[in-house]
Design a protein around this motif. Structure first.
Motif, PDB file in Angstrom:
ATOM      1  N   LEU A  61     -73.747  46.676  70.428  1.00  0.00           N
ATOM      2  CA  LEU A  61     -73.328  45.521  69.639  1.00  0.00           C
ATOM      3  C   LEU A  61     -71.983  45.774  68.963  1.00  0.00           C
ATOM      4  CD1 LEU A  61     -76.627  44.293  67.907  1.00  0.00           C
ATOM      5  CD2 LEU A  61     -75.487  43.339  69.910  1.00  0.00           C
ATOM      6  N   ARG A  62     -71.789  46.984  68.474  1.00  0.00           N
ATOM      7  CA  ARG A  62     -70.520  47.312  67.809  1.00  0.00           C
ATOM      8  C   ARG A  62     -69.340  47.307  68.785  1.00  0.00           C
ATOM      9  NH1 ARG A  62     -74.346  49.322  64.409  1.00  0.00           N
ATOM     10  NH2 ARG A  62     -73.769  49.423  62.186  1.00  0.00           N
ATOM     11  N   ILE A  63     -69.595  47.646  70.026  1.00  0.00           N
ATOM     12  CA  ILE A  63     -68.531  47.572  71.033  1.00  0.00           C
ATOM     13  C   ILE A  63     -68.202  46.117  71.340  1.00  0.00           C
ATOM     14  CG2 ILE A  63     -68.072  47.938  73.498  1.00  0.00           C
ATOM     15  CD1 ILE A  63     -69.203  50.737  73.184  1.00  0.00           C
ATOM     16  N   ILE A  64     -69.219  45.273  71.454  1.00  0.00           N
ATOM     17  CA  ILE A  64     -68.982  43.843  71.683  1.00  0.00           C
ATOM     18  C   ILE A  64     -68.215  43.244  70.504  1.00  0.00           C
ATOM     19  CG2 ILE A  64     -70.082  41.585  71.979  1.00  0.00           C
ATOM     20  CD1 ILE A  64     -72.396  43.060  73.393  1.00  0.00           C
ATOM     21  N   ALA A  65     -68.534  43.722  69.291  1.00  0.00           N
ATOM     22  CA  ALA A  65     -67.876  43.218  68.088  1.00  0.00           C
ATOM     23  C   ALA A  65     -66.468  43.753  67.916  1.00  0.00           C
ATOM     24  CB  ALA A  65     -68.708  43.568  66.857  1.00  0.00           C
ATOM     25  N   GLY A  66     -66.108  44.796  68.666  1.00  0.00           N
ATOM     26  CA  GLY A  66     -64.789  45.396  68.528  1.00  0.00           C
ATOM     27  C   GLY A  66     -64.703  46.447  67.449  1.00  0.00           C
ATOM     28  N   VAL A  67     -65.848  46.847  66.898  1.00  0.00           N
ATOM     29  CA  VAL A  67     -65.872  47.907  65.891  1.00  0.00           C
ATOM     30  C   VAL A  67     -65.631  49.262  66.547  1.00  0.00           C
ATOM     31  CG1 VAL A  67     -67.283  49.058  64.138  1.00  0.00           C
ATOM     32  CG2 VAL A  67     -67.422  46.578  64.421  1.00  0.00           C
ATOM     33  N   TYR A  68     -66.253  49.470  67.713  1.00  0.00           N
ATOM     34  CA  TYR A  68     -66.040  50.667  68.518  1.00  0.00           C
ATOM     35  C   TYR A  68     -65.317  50.272  69.805  1.00  0.00           C
ATOM     36  CZ  TYR A  68     -69.778  53.028  65.807  1.00  0.00           C
ATOM     37  OH  TYR A  68     -70.560  53.573  64.820  1.00  0.00           O
ATOM     38  N   TYR A  69     -64.639  51.232  70.375  1.00  0.00           N
ATOM     39  CA  TYR A  69     -64.054  51.072  71.700  1.00  0.00           C
ATOM     40  C   TYR A  69     -64.748  52.034  72.650  1.00  0.00           C
ATOM     41  CZ  TYR A  69     -60.378  48.448  69.380  1.00  0.00           C
ATOM     42  OH  TYR A  69     -59.699  47.504  68.646  1.00  0.00           O
ATOM     43  N   PRO A  70     -65.008  51.595  73.884  1.00  0.00           N
ATOM     44  CA  PRO A  70     -65.678  52.493  74.830  1.00  0.00           C
ATOM     45  C   PRO A  70     -64.757  53.634  75.251  1.00  0.00           C
ATOM     46  CG  PRO A  70     -64.994  50.486  75.947  1.00  0.00           C
ATOM     47  CD  PRO A  70     -64.721  50.272  74.487  1.00  0.00           C
ATOM     48  N   ASP A  71     -65.343  54.762  75.612  1.00  0.00           N
ATOM     49  CA  ASP A  71     -64.577  55.893  76.132  1.00  0.00           C
ATOM     50  C   ASP A  71     -64.305  55.747  77.625  1.00  0.00           C
ATOM     51  OD1 ASP A  71     -64.403  57.471  73.702  1.00  0.00           O
ATOM     52  OD2 ASP A  71     -66.562  57.707  73.892  1.00  0.00           O
ATOM     53  N   GLY A  72     -65.034  54.871  78.260  1.00  0.00           N
ATOM     54  CA  GLY A  72     -64.829  54.601  79.674  1.00  0.00           C
ATOM     55  C   GLY A  72     -65.374  53.237  80.019  1.00  0.00           C
ATOM     56  N   GLY A  73     -64.891  52.645  81.102  1.00  0.00           N
ATOM     57  CA  GLY A  73     -65.338  51.329  81.506  1.00  0.00           C
ATOM     58  C   GLY A  73     -64.517  50.217  80.871  1.00  0.00           C
ATOM     59  N   GLU A  74     -64.935  48.989  81.100  1.00  0.00           N
ATOM     60  CA  GLU A  74     -64.185  47.828  80.647  1.00  0.00           C
ATOM     61  C   GLU A  74     -65.086  46.848  79.908  1.00  0.00           C
ATOM     62  OE1 GLU A  74     -62.496  46.223  84.171  1.00  0.00           O
ATOM     63  OE2 GLU A  74     -60.910  47.726  84.304  1.00  0.00           O
ATOM     64  N   VAL A  75     -64.514  46.223  78.868  1.00  0.00           N
ATOM     65  CA  VAL A  75     -65.205  45.186  78.104  1.00  0.00           C
ATOM     66  C   VAL A  75     -64.296  43.961  78.039  1.00  0.00           C
ATOM     67  CG1 VAL A  75     -66.201  44.524  75.879  1.00  0.00           C
ATOM     68  CG2 VAL A  75     -66.397  46.886  76.688  1.00  0.00           C
ATOM     69  N   ALA A  76     -64.800  42.809  78.465  1.00  0.00           N
ATOM     70  CA  ALA A  76     -64.053  41.562  78.379  1.00  0.00           C
ATOM     71  C   ALA A  76     -64.858  40.574  77.539  1.00  0.00           C
ATOM     72  CB  ALA A  76     -63.782  40.987  79.771  1.00  0.00           C
ATOM     73  N   ILE A  77     -64.274  40.114  76.441  1.00  0.00           N
ATOM     74  CA  ILE A  77     -64.921  39.176  75.533  1.00  0.00           C
ATOM     75  C   ILE A  77     -64.180  37.855  75.590  1.00  0.00           C
ATOM     76  CG2 ILE A  77     -65.611  38.724  73.154  1.00  0.00           C
ATOM     77  CD1 ILE A  77     -67.019  41.134  74.432  1.00  0.00           C
ATOM     78  N   ASN A  78     -64.900  36.790  75.829  1.00  0.00           N
ATOM     79  CA  ASN A  78     -64.314  35.455  75.945  1.00  0.00           C
ATOM     80  C   ASN A  78     -64.868  34.575  74.831  1.00  0.00           C
ATOM     81  OD1 ASN A  78     -63.221  33.021  76.745  1.00  0.00           O
ATOM     82  ND2 ASN A  78     -64.621  32.743  78.468  1.00  0.00           N
ATOM     83  N   GLY A  79     -64.153  34.532  73.703  1.00  0.00           N
ATOM     84  CA  GLY A  79     -64.599  33.704  72.587  1.00  0.00           C
ATOM     85  C   GLY A  79     -64.637  34.461  71.276  1.00  0.00           C
ATOM     86  N   LYS A  80     -64.914  33.733  70.223  1.00  0.00           N
ATOM     87  CA  LYS A  80     -64.967  34.278  68.868  1.00  0.00           C
ATOM     88  C   LYS A  80     -66.310  34.950  68.622  1.00  0.00           C
ATOM     89  CE  LYS A  80     -64.953  32.728  64.035  1.00  0.00           C
ATOM     90  NZ  LYS A  80     -64.772  31.552  63.142  1.00  0.00           N
ATOM     91  N   VAL A  81     -66.265  36.191  68.161  1.00  0.00           N
ATOM     92  CA  VAL A  81     -67.478  36.961  67.884  1.00  0.00           C
ATOM     93  C   VAL A  81     -67.735  36.978  66.386  1.00  0.00           C
ATOM     94  CG1 VAL A  81     -68.611  39.200  68.076  1.00  0.00           C
ATOM     95  CG2 VAL A  81     -67.053  38.440  69.882  1.00  0.00           C
TER      96      VAL A  81
END
Length: 242
Positions: free
Chosen positions: A73-93
């Motif tokens: 959840l914190r990665i989706i929220a942008g609190v943490y960043y992943p050490d590997g892989g990709e995260v794409a968020i489309n919209g306001k969290v």
């Protein structure tokens, strides 16, 4: 309503270093044996996690403590960043991982509504427009000009929840906070969430309450030691209830 891909998680991992520094002298290492502190070690909170989530659905996250739910959840929220892989968020969290984060006890309820809503990315004009709705939903209208250090824990939860759901999220993150307050407030909260989902909001619900996730979720992701073990759909929800 056309489904929009709101969250795209592709093979992400997240690791943390925990414990004490190994770069110690002999005496320090000897003394550490009696301190109860473990040497530093690397742990994976998430490992090779992939899934998508769309508008108009509630995705449940279940698993034991330490399984990776809150980190995800914190990665989706942008609190943490992943050490590997990709995260794409489309919209306001809007994140309610911790209900009372952002509230300032020496400010009034009115001031906190403007402060916290702004932290959720809501403009001043939009906050003014929705102010009365937030107050009405929280049922705390008699305390608008009261400093919130005088609020009970339940009042603080209702205030934070009310601000969040009127901050126009496209993606709403809930960690054990889907139902707060008394039974009437719980019912109104659930109805409001359902209305938001009907209007296209994507909701993530992390919980240990299996009855809750089977009641509200469109699918459930079961996590274990940072990995997705299975994705469960309504036809198999019965196995989640003891």
């Amino acid at each position: 309503m056309e489904k929009i891909k709101r969250v795209n998680i592709n093979n992400i991992s997240k690791k943390f270093m925990i414990g004490r520094n190994n770069n110690l002298g002999a005496l320090e290492r000897f003394l550490s044996l009696f301190s109860g502190r473990e040497p530093k070690k690397l742990i994976y909170a998430l490992k090779n996690v992939s899934f998508n989530a769309h508008s108009g659905e509630i995705v449940g996250l279940i698993g034991d403590n330490g399984s990776g739910k809150s980190t995800l959840l914190r990665i989706i929220a942008g609190v943490y960043y992943p050490d590997g892989g990709e995260v794409a968020i489309n919209g306001k969290v809007v994140s309610l991982i911790n209900l009372t984060v952002g509230l300032k006890e020496r400010l009034t309820m009115r001031e906190n509504i403007f402060l916290v809503a702004s932290l959720f990315g809501t403009s001043h004009a939009e906050i003014k427009k929705r102010f009365d709705e937030v107050v009405k939903f929280s049922e705390l209208g008699d305390f608008v000009n009261t400093k919130i250090y005088q609020f009970s824990a339940g009042m603080l939860q209702r205030l934070a929840f009310s601000i969040a759901i009127y901050s126009n999220p496209n993606i709403l993150l809930l960690d054990e906070v889907f139902e707060v307050g008394d039974e009437d407030f719980k019912k109104r909260s659930a109805n409001r969430i359902k209305e938001m989902v009907k209007n296209g909001v994507c909701v993530f619900l992390a919980s240990h309450d299996m009855e809750m996730v089977t009641k509200y979720c469109d699918r459930v992701i079961r996590m274990e030691k940072g990995e997705i073990k299975e994705i469960i759909y309504p036809e198999d929800f019965k196995k989640l209830i003891p």
